[in-house]
Write a protein that holds these residues in place. Structure first.
Motif, short mmCIF file in Angstrom:
data_model
loop_
_atom_site.label_atom_id
_atom_site.label_comp_id
_atom_site.label_asym_id
_atom_site.label_seq_id
_atom_site.Cartn_x
_atom_site.Cartn_y
_atom_site.Cartn_z
N CYS A 76 -14.99 66.60 -20.23
CA CYS A 76 -14.01 65.94 -19.36
C CYS A 76 -14.05 66.56 -17.97
O CYS A 76 -14.17 67.78 -17.86
CB CYS A 76 -12.60 66.12 -19.91
SG CYS A 76 -12.46 65.58 -21.59
N TYR A 77 -13.90 65.73 -16.95
CA TYR A 77 -13.79 66.25 -15.58
C TYR A 77 -12.67 65.48 -14.85
O TYR A 77 -12.63 64.25 -14.87
CB TYR A 77 -15.14 66.11 -14.83
CG TYR A 77 -16.16 67.07 -15.41
CD1 TYR A 77 -16.10 68.42 -15.13
CD2 TYR A 77 -17.13 66.62 -16.31
CE1 TYR A 77 -17.00 69.32 -15.71
CE2 TYR A 77 -18.03 67.50 -16.89
CZ TYR A 77 -17.96 68.86 -16.59
OH TYR A 77 -18.83 69.75 -17.18
N PRO A 105 -27.11 80.86 -23.30
CA PRO A 105 -27.39 79.84 -22.28
C PRO A 105 -26.18 79.56 -21.39
O PRO A 105 -25.04 79.67 -21.87
CB PRO A 105 -27.75 78.59 -23.10
CG PRO A 105 -27.49 78.91 -24.52
CD PRO A 105 -27.17 80.35 -24.66
N SER A 113 -23.07 71.32 -19.92
CA SER A 113 -22.78 70.13 -19.14
C SER A 113 -22.81 70.42 -17.64
O SER A 113 -23.44 69.69 -16.86
CB SER A 113 -21.41 69.58 -19.54
OG SER A 113 -20.90 68.77 -18.55
N SER A 114 -22.17 71.51 -17.23
CA SER A 114 -22.10 71.78 -15.78
C SER A 114 -23.50 72.04 -15.23
O SER A 114 -23.84 71.57 -14.14
CB SER A 114 -21.16 72.96 -15.50
OG SER A 114 -21.57 74.10 -16.21
C1 LIG Z 1 -8.93 67.85 -18.93
C2 LIG Z 1 -10.07 68.67 -18.38
C3 LIG Z 1 -10.42 68.53 -17.05
C4 LIG Z 1 -11.46 69.30 -16.52
N1 LIG Z 1 -11.80 69.14 -15.18
C5 LIG Z 1 -12.79 69.89 -14.67
C6 LIG Z 1 -13.15 69.74 -13.28
O1 LIG Z 1 -12.55 68.98 -12.53
N2 LIG Z 1 -14.20 70.48 -12.82
C7 LIG Z 1 -14.89 71.36 -13.62
O2 LIG Z 1 -15.84 72.01 -13.14
N3 LIG Z 1 -14.54 71.53 -14.94
C8 LIG Z 1 -13.54 70.80 -15.47
N4 LIG Z 1 -13.23 70.93 -16.80
C9 LIG Z 1 -14.03 71.85 -17.64
C10 LIG Z 1 -15.25 71.08 -18.20
O3 LIG Z 1 -14.83 70.04 -19.05
C11 LIG Z 1 -16.21 71.97 -19.00
O4 LIG Z 1 -15.47 72.66 -19.96
C12 LIG Z 1 -16.95 72.96 -18.12
O5 LIG Z 1 -17.74 72.26 -17.18
C13 LIG Z 1 -17.85 73.86 -18.99
O6 LIG Z 1 -18.66 73.04 -19.79
P1 LIG Z 1 -20.19 73.37 -20.01
O7 LIG Z 1 -20.75 72.36 -20.95
O8 LIG Z 1 -20.89 73.54 -18.70
O9 LIG Z 1 -20.15 74.80 -20.70
P2 LIG Z 1 -20.32 75.10 -22.27
O10 LIG Z 1 -21.68 74.72 -22.72
O11 LIG Z 1 -19.17 74.50 -22.97
O12 LIG Z 1 -20.25 76.68 -22.26
C14 LIG Z 1 -19.08 77.34 -21.89
C15 LIG Z 1 -19.38 78.85 -21.78
O13 LIG Z 1 -19.83 79.32 -23.06
C16 LIG Z 1 -21.02 80.12 -22.87
N5 LIG Z 1 -21.83 80.11 -24.09
C17 LIG Z 1 -22.84 79.28 -24.44
N6 LIG Z 1 -23.35 79.63 -25.64
C18 LIG Z 1 -22.64 80.70 -26.06
C19 LIG Z 1 -22.70 81.54 -27.20
N7 LIG Z 1 -23.58 81.32 -28.17
N8 LIG Z 1 -21.82 82.56 -27.27
C20 LIG Z 1 -20.91 82.79 -26.29
N9 LIG Z 1 -20.82 82.04 -25.19
C21 LIG Z 1 -21.67 81.01 -25.08
C22 LIG Z 1 -21.70 79.48 -21.70
O14 LIG Z 1 -22.62 80.39 -21.09
C23 LIG Z 1 -20.52 79.19 -20.80
O15 LIG Z 1 -20.14 80.34 -20.09
C24 LIG Z 1 -12.18 70.20 -17.34
C25 LIG Z 1 -11.82 70.33 -18.69
C26 LIG Z 1 -10.79 69.58 -19.20
C27 LIG Z 1 -10.42 69.75 -20.65
#
Ligand SMILES: Cc1cc2nc3c(=O)[nH]c(=O)nc-3n(C[C@H](O)[C@H](O)[C@H](O)COP(=O)(O)OP(=O)(O)OC[C@H]3O[C@@H](n4cnc5c(N)ncnc54)[C@H](O)[C@@H]3O)c2cc1C
Length: 428
Positions: free
Chosen positions: A130-131, A159, A163-164
């Motif tokens: 979600c963003y 890793p 998503s980001s």
């Molecule tokens: C309602 C809502 C609104 C949002 N709005 C925004 C917004 O406007 N802008 C924004 O940037 N984000 C926003 N977010 C956050 C966004 O949804 C994501 O959660 C964020 O971008 C991180 O997702 P990702 O897939 O990049 O990271 P993920 O893949 O989910 O990883 C998260 C963290 O876990 C770590 N990780 C990966 N594997 C492991 C492991 N094996 N052990 C330990 N750690 C690990 C990763 O390195 C990272 O640091 C929002 C979230 C919500 C719920």
């Protein structure tokens, strides 16, 4: 008695007196807030506004286009970095069918379904994230702003955020993307009588605040708006020029940018207003005494200190709205949900981890309960929209805090918005 001892005694007495005066001021302030709250119906701070914040043109567009079911295809029209570090990037999204976009409530988010390669197994994988929308509603595009999430400092080998990183590295102008309609319960509350608004954004938690701020100011609503934006330094300061122009051109907008660790070249009073965290002392020192609507979104430590702090100041919990972008187990929201219907002790069995744990009636949801007990759950929106936390129910029933928006398969439940009705066995 030596002169030094005497000086120490005098200093001690002065310090005690200062502490007593401070405590009296805090106590008086708290009582004044409580008094204000009791007399809220007659509050002079309430400012009349039009019944809707939407402009006439936008309202007509709303009437002519409704929301959509499931995922709709969008393409990325423009991609733009927003900070010096290039860690936050905005994406301007236009629908492939070119039909006008439905209006959303400022503060709401979009849900994205992404097909990408798992960095560990190299297999294709679908993820949902979600963003928040980071601009006012417009009929021709939506804007989101995404911060790149690196691996945690303590685990540099895992890793980075899936998503980001995918958005930053692989989504380009012209890329196609699947988007679910705007949703979420954290949004500007539009009332006949709009209270003065205090927006508090920590780090990337600024995005929903930008949407609310842009909406209120563009519509010419005269309500007073304060924005407290907390970041380490100018490196991560997003939309700096835009915010400064808004502050210069709107008397009713009060900008308070807080740098907790400014760079040497960052100038207080120019780049930022306060060299501190956004905290209760700052709010107490800069806000006039009146009733406000507080909107808060930021990292967990900020939320955990601010939310109880506001209530400690005497702010009514009904005037505090907040959202967390990640697990927020310790953050309590007073406005949620009916309690579990059964008054009997209820056991939750998690089959994959072979754990049976007594349900905690203070938990807001099964998701919160599972996380608090160390059970790993895939989740994203925490609002019943994205469907990430959908889980098979092997036995028992759940009650929903609200109607689920996500499509739910038979025999499944959404953990983020449900509580157990009776003993429950979950495939987790
Ligand atoms: C309602 C809502 C609104 C949002 N709005 C925004 C917004 O406007 N802008 C924004 O940037 N984000 C926003 N977010 C956050 C966004 O949804 C994501 O959660 C964020 O971008 C991180 O997702 P990702 O897939 O990049 O990271 P993920 O893949 O989910 O990883 C998260 C963290 O876990 C770590 N990780 C990966 N594997 C492991 C492991 N094996 N052990 C330990 N750690 C690990 C990763 O390195 C990272 O640091 C929002 C979230 C919500 C719920």
């Amino acid at each position: 008695m030596t002169t030094g001892t005497l000086a120490l005694i005098i200093l001690g007495v002065i310090l005690v007196q200062v502490a007593i005066v401070m405590l009296l001021i805090i106590h008086r302030r708290k009582r004044e807030y409580q008094e204000l709250d009791r007399s809220k119906d007659a509050s002079p701070a309430v400012i009349s506004t039009p019944s809707s914040l939407l402009s006439k043109q936008t309202a007509e567009t709303v009437a002519s286009c409704s929301s959509w079911e499931g995922y709709r295809e969008f393409s990325v029209q423009r991609k733009e970095f927003e900070d010096n570090n290039k860690s936050i990037c905005s994406f301007y999204l236009v629908p492939l069918d070119s039909k006008p976009l439905p209006v959303f409530n400022p503060g709401q988010f979009l849900t994205f379904k992404l097909l990408l390669e798992d960095p560990v197994t190299y297999e294709s994988k679908t993820i949902v994230r979600c963003y928040s929308l980071s601009d006012a509603p417009r009929s021709d595009y939506y804007r989101i702003s995404i911060k790149r999430v690196p691996a945690p400092a303590s685990q540099p080998d895992v890793p980075p955020g899936l998503s980001s990183s995918f958005f930053h590295d692989h989504i380009k102008e012209g890329s196609k993307i699947l988007v679910k309609a705007a949703s979420g319960h954290f949004h500007l509350i539009e009332e006949e009588e709009l209270l003065p608004i205090v927006l508090i954004g920590g780090g990337i938690g600024i995005t929903p605040m930008l949407s609310i701020l842009n909406t209120v100011l563009e519509r010419g609503v005269k309500t007073e708006v304060w924005l407290y934006y907390g970041i380490p330094s100018s490196d991560e300061h997003i939309m700096k020029a835009h915010l400064q122009v808004l502050a210069r051109t709107h008397d009713n907008f009060h900008l308070h940018v807080c740098y907790s660790a400014p760079n040497e070249s960052d100038a207080e009073g120019i780049d930022y207003q306060h060299n501190t965290w956004v905290g209760i002392p700052l709010l107490r020192g800069t806000l006039k005494l009146m009733r406000y609507q507080f909107y808060v979104c930021g990292p967990k430590p900020m939320m955990e200190s601010l939310l109880p702090g506001l209530e400690g100041l005497g702010v009514n919990s009904n005037d505090i709205y907040y959202e967390s972008f990640g697990p927020a187990t310790l953050i309590k929201h007073k406005k949620t949900a009916p309690a579990v219907s059964s008054e009997q002790p209820v056991n939750i069995t998690f089959t994959q981890t072979a754990k049976t744990i007594l349900w905690d009636p203070a938990a807001d949801s099964l998701l919160e309960f599972a996380e608090a007990n160390g059970i790993e759950v895939e989740s994203s929106c925490r609002a019943g929209n994205c469907g990430s936390c959908q889980t098979t129910v092997k036995a028992g029933e759940v009650d929903y805090n609200q109607e689920p928006d996500a499509d739910l398969s038979p025999g499944h439940c959404l953990l983020c918005i449900s509580k157990p009705k009776n003993d429950l066995t979950l495939e987790l």
